[in-house]
Design a protein around this motif. Sequence first.
Motif, PDB file in Angstrom:
ATOM      1  N   PRO A 144      28.783  21.538 -11.963  1.00 56.83           N
ATOM      2  CA  PRO A 144      28.631  21.962 -10.559  1.00 56.83           C
ATOM      3  C   PRO A 144      28.215  23.419 -10.427  1.00 56.83           C
ATOM      4  O   PRO A 144      27.456  23.772  -9.513  1.00 56.83           O
ATOM      5  CB  PRO A 144      30.027  21.725  -9.968  1.00 56.83           C
ATOM      6  CG  PRO A 144      30.665  20.717 -10.860  1.00 56.83           C
ATOM      7  CD  PRO A 144      30.111  20.961 -12.235  1.00 56.83           C
ATOM      8  N   GLU A 145      28.698  24.279 -11.324  1.00 62.80           N
ATOM      9  CA  GLU A 145      28.325  25.692 -11.259  1.00 62.80           C
ATOM     10  C   GLU A 145      26.823  25.883 -11.394  1.00 62.80           C
ATOM     11  O   GLU A 145      26.255  26.824 -10.826  1.00 62.80           O
ATOM     12  CB  GLU A 145      29.046  26.480 -12.364  1.00 62.80           C
ATOM     13  CG  GLU A 145      30.543  26.604 -12.181  1.00 62.80           C
ATOM     14  CD  GLU A 145      31.323  25.470 -12.791  1.00 62.80           C
ATOM     15  OE1 GLU A 145      32.543  25.630 -12.988  1.00 62.80           O
ATOM     16  OE2 GLU A 145      30.720  24.421 -13.069  1.00 62.80           O
ATOM     17  N   LEU A 172      16.595  25.975 -11.293  1.00 60.49           N
ATOM     18  CA  LEU A 172      17.538  25.109 -12.002  1.00 60.49           C
ATOM     19  C   LEU A 172      17.500  25.366 -13.503  1.00 60.49           C
ATOM     20  O   LEU A 172      18.541  25.333 -14.174  1.00 60.49           O
ATOM     21  CB  LEU A 172      17.219  23.651 -11.707  1.00 60.49           C
ATOM     22  CG  LEU A 172      18.194  22.612 -12.273  1.00 60.49           C
ATOM     23  CD1 LEU A 172      19.584  22.785 -11.664  1.00 60.49           C
ATOM     24  CD2 LEU A 172      17.690  21.194 -12.031  1.00 60.49           C
ATOM     25  N   LEU A 173      16.325  25.638 -14.041  1.00 61.26           N
ATOM     26  CA  LEU A 173      16.207  25.948 -15.466  1.00 61.26           C
ATOM     27  C   LEU A 173      16.964  27.221 -15.817  1.00 61.26           C
ATOM     28  O   LEU A 173      17.700  27.280 -16.814  1.00 61.26           O
ATOM     29  CB  LEU A 173      14.727  26.087 -15.836  1.00 61.26           C
ATOM     30  CG  LEU A 173      14.408  26.576 -17.249  1.00 61.26           C
ATOM     31  CD1 LEU A 173      14.877  25.571 -18.289  1.00 61.26           C
ATOM     32  CD2 LEU A 173      12.917  26.836 -17.403  1.00 61.26           C
ATOM     33  N   ILE A 174      16.818  28.249 -14.999  1.00 61.47           N
ATOM     34  CA  ILE A 174      17.513  29.517 -15.247  1.00 61.47           C
ATOM     35  C   ILE A 174      19.020  29.326 -15.143  1.00 61.47           C
ATOM     36  O   ILE A 174      19.794  29.827 -15.977  1.00 61.47           O
ATOM     37  CB  ILE A 174      17.023  30.589 -14.257  1.00 61.47           C
ATOM     38  CG1 ILE A 174      15.539  30.882 -14.467  1.00 61.47           C
ATOM     39  CG2 ILE A 174      17.837  31.868 -14.400  1.00 61.47           C
ATOM     40  CD1 ILE A 174      14.923  31.765 -13.399  1.00 61.47           C
ATOM     41  N   ALA A 175      19.458  28.596 -14.126  1.00 60.03           N
ATOM     42  CA  ALA A 175      20.886  28.370 -13.939  1.00 60.03           C
ATOM     43  C   ALA A 175      21.479  27.570 -15.094  1.00 60.03           C
ATOM     44  O   ALA A 175      22.600  27.843 -15.538  1.00 60.03           O
ATOM     45  CB  ALA A 175      21.125  27.660 -12.608  1.00 60.03           C
ATOM     46  N   ALA A 176      20.743  26.580 -15.580  1.00 59.26           N
ATOM     47  CA  ALA A 176      21.241  25.779 -16.702  1.00 59.26           C
ATOM     48  C   ALA A 176      21.367  26.621 -17.963  1.00 59.26           C
ATOM     49  O   ALA A 176      22.313  26.475 -18.740  1.00 59.26           O
ATOM     50  CB  ALA A 176      20.317  24.588 -16.942  1.00 59.26           C
ATOM     51  N   LEU A 182      24.525  27.975  -8.669  1.00 58.98           N
ATOM     52  CA  LEU A 182      23.764  29.138  -9.119  1.00 58.98           C
ATOM     53  C   LEU A 182      22.274  28.947  -8.875  1.00 58.98           C
ATOM     54  O   LEU A 182      21.563  29.893  -8.511  1.00 58.98           O
ATOM     55  CB  LEU A 182      24.037  29.403 -10.597  1.00 58.98           C
ATOM     56  CG  LEU A 182      23.308  30.592 -11.228  1.00 58.98           C
ATOM     57  CD1 LEU A 182      23.620  31.883 -10.482  1.00 58.98           C
ATOM     58  CD2 LEU A 182      23.657  30.726 -12.703  1.00 58.98           C
ATOM     59  N   ALA A 183      21.767  27.736  -9.057  1.00 56.93           N
ATOM     60  CA  ALA A 183      20.347  27.468  -8.794  1.00 56.93           C
ATOM     61  C   ALA A 183      20.014  27.680  -7.328  1.00 56.93           C
ATOM     62  O   ALA A 183      18.952  28.247  -6.987  1.00 56.93           O
ATOM     63  CB  ALA A 183      20.004  26.037  -9.210  1.00 56.93           C
ATOM     64  N   ILE A 184      20.892  27.266  -6.422  1.00 51.70           N
ATOM     65  CA  ILE A 184      20.668  27.491  -4.985  1.00 51.70           C
ATOM     66  C   ILE A 184      20.678  28.966  -4.677  1.00 51.70           C
ATOM     67  O   ILE A 184      19.851  29.464  -3.891  1.00 51.70           O
ATOM     68  CB  ILE A 184      21.729  26.734  -4.166  1.00 51.70           C
ATOM     69  CG1 ILE A 184      21.563  25.220  -4.347  1.00 51.70           C
ATOM     70  CG2 ILE A 184      21.638  27.090  -2.685  1.00 51.70           C
ATOM     71  CD1 ILE A 184      22.660  24.404  -3.679  1.00 51.70           C
ATOM     72  N   ASN A 185      21.598  29.708  -5.292  1.00 55.54           N
ATOM     73  CA  ASN A 185      21.662  31.154  -5.062  1.00 55.54           C
ATOM     74  C   ASN A 185      20.406  31.857  -5.560  1.00 55.54           C
ATOM     75  O   ASN A 185      19.861  32.737  -4.877  1.00 55.54           O
ATOM     76  CB  ASN A 185      22.899  31.722  -5.750  1.00 55.54           C
ATOM     77  CG  ASN A 185      22.945  33.239  -5.733  1.00 55.54           C
ATOM     78  OD1 ASN A 185      22.572  33.895  -6.711  1.00 55.54           O
ATOM     79  ND2 ASN A 185      23.376  33.798  -4.628  1.00 55.54           N
TER      80      ASN A 185
END
Length: 411
Positions: free
Chosen positions: A197-198, A229-233, A202-205
């Motif tokens: 979920p994090e 999404l790639l950066i957040a992952a 983070l991707a939305i932020n």
Amino acid sequence: MSDLMRSRTYSNAVTDENAQVTDSSNGNKPARRAKTMAGASCVEAPRRELAEVQNWQAQASQDDTKLPVLASTQHSPASQTQPHSQEEPQRKKQKIYTSDDEQDQDTKEPQEPSVQNVASRSRLFGESLDEREEKDVCMVVEYSEDIFEHLYQRERQICSSYNYVKSKESPKYLRPSLRAILIDWLIEVHLKFQLLPETLYLAINIMDRFMAKRKVSMAKLQLLAVSSLLIAAKFEEINLPKLSQYAYITDGACTCQDIKEAEMYVLTTLNFDVGWPNPLNFLRRISKADDYDFKIRAVAKYFMEYAMCCPEFVDVIPSRISALATYCARASLGIKIRWNEASERYSGGIDPLNDLTFQTDCRTLIKEIHNPSTQLKALELKYKSRAADSVFDPAKVWCDVIVASNFEGLF
């Protein structure tokens, strides 16, 4: 040859990509082993497309089960004389982490909190709540106050500078419906890849902060979403999807090279500042006041995620969103003591009864769930599922009742 050398030699023979095997159809002529990531033989195995893979993380570990379990170098005399049975059960793989959405199978079903239990918990103010966790090294009680003091300062520095979907005079203005389409698609991809979920938050932020600084054309919106999404992952996950899978999920709209270039451009624009305090951190902090009640937190996650996706809360700090979600969750479950001194302390000093801004935001969130300004079908389906305890319908009915009663008894 010693047992240790025999074990190493056997291990090398199993994992060597260039190891040779005997082809039974052609006498004793050696044949090349098919190369795989685990070194296991899978000759003439059909190759499956990404769409056919329901769980890519489980698929990545299927080859590990084909490797034989190496016996320990120290055996008892009985084990040296008797061979191992072929029906011996395989060793269970150890999990690295446990998500908040998972419950221990040995624990009992959580019961709905009664008024007496909440009243007894409300007397546990101040340091007594931390003292109960002193022996738990994972809670780092001696540093928790300093950690969250830093997070409260950090969230104001790295939050979106303004609400770009509400400021129509801004050159970076984006229609709320377009942002809702992007976030709904992100939720679908997030569920497909089975990420934490994090990672979604983070991707939305990252996406919101970037669009508050740069104007994004219609043709590049999906590229921005998949790059975020790639950066957040990369920041949150342990097991990552491949870059080709991100490109595949866009249905040919973005290539691998496009995603890599967009990733660098987004990170440069944000000055590589990705360490955003996640709202789940503050939600876990507030949950300490109600003794980590699982049912309250399950409902609070729905309110929190809806606020993250709602256009009205783009520039609201995460700790406030977590407090809004927790208060609405307690109210929807019929808990009379919705906020106490412990809740105020572990929410960063928020007092709902005397904070008019908090009350306004709470009414706005309930109105949005009652009558959404944007459609979030993927979010609804996510929280209608049994994996999310089917909290959507009860929460939606409660919001309808509260709006119909003109918010009577909410505060």
